[in-house]
Design a protein around this motif. Structure first.
Motif: not given
Length: 142
Positions: A22, A41, A97, A99, A103-105, A124
């Motif tokens: 990753e 990511k 973060t 993703w 999409h993120w958190s 999230n």
């Protein structure tokens, strides 16, 4: 884990690859009173150009609005009485973060919520909408 630093439209990013393959680009946004740590990511080490840095920059720059929304969401989801809570002390230390796509958190690891022990709580998002949270109370240390 191997590591390198690359220049990006939002500053220098430390590229980290885990033993499992990753890849994350990580940085510290210092444009506010409290610096914000963030991770992006990546699909692969050499794919930084695929990141929507405008999307990332907008979420980081507006971290207070998103933190406030996440706090209000957790108050409602956990059944807390907002009139008896010191909202400023409930959650803190946001780490973002991203993703991929929209999409993120946000990970919160500081504050007075019992759910924060020992590893925090993750709220999230999909674009601007909160989609849920992950309780890390029973998580195991990696």
């Amino acid at each position: 884990m191997t590591e390198e630093v690359l220049s990006s439209p939002i500053g220098d990013l430390r590229i980290n690859e885990s033993d499992h393959g990753e890849v994350f680009a990580q940085g510290l946004y210092a444009g506010s009173v409290n610096p914000v740590f963030f991770s992006i990511k990546l699909p692969a080490r050499d794919r930084l150009e695929e990141v929507d840095f405008g999307f990332v920059r907008a979420r980081i720059a507006d971290v207070k609005t998103h933190t406030d929304a996440a706090r209000d969401f957790l108050i409602a989801e956990l059944g807390l009485n907002p009139e008896t809570e010191d909202e400023a002390q409930l959650i803190g230390g946001p780490e973002l973060t991203f993703w991929g796509g929209t999409h993120w958190s946000i990970l919160f690891s500081e504050g007075n919520l019992p759910i924060l022990e020992p590893y925090g709580v993750i709220v999230n998002f999909h674009d601007e909408r909160i989609t849920g949270f992950d309780d890390l109370t029973d998580a195991e240390e990696v």
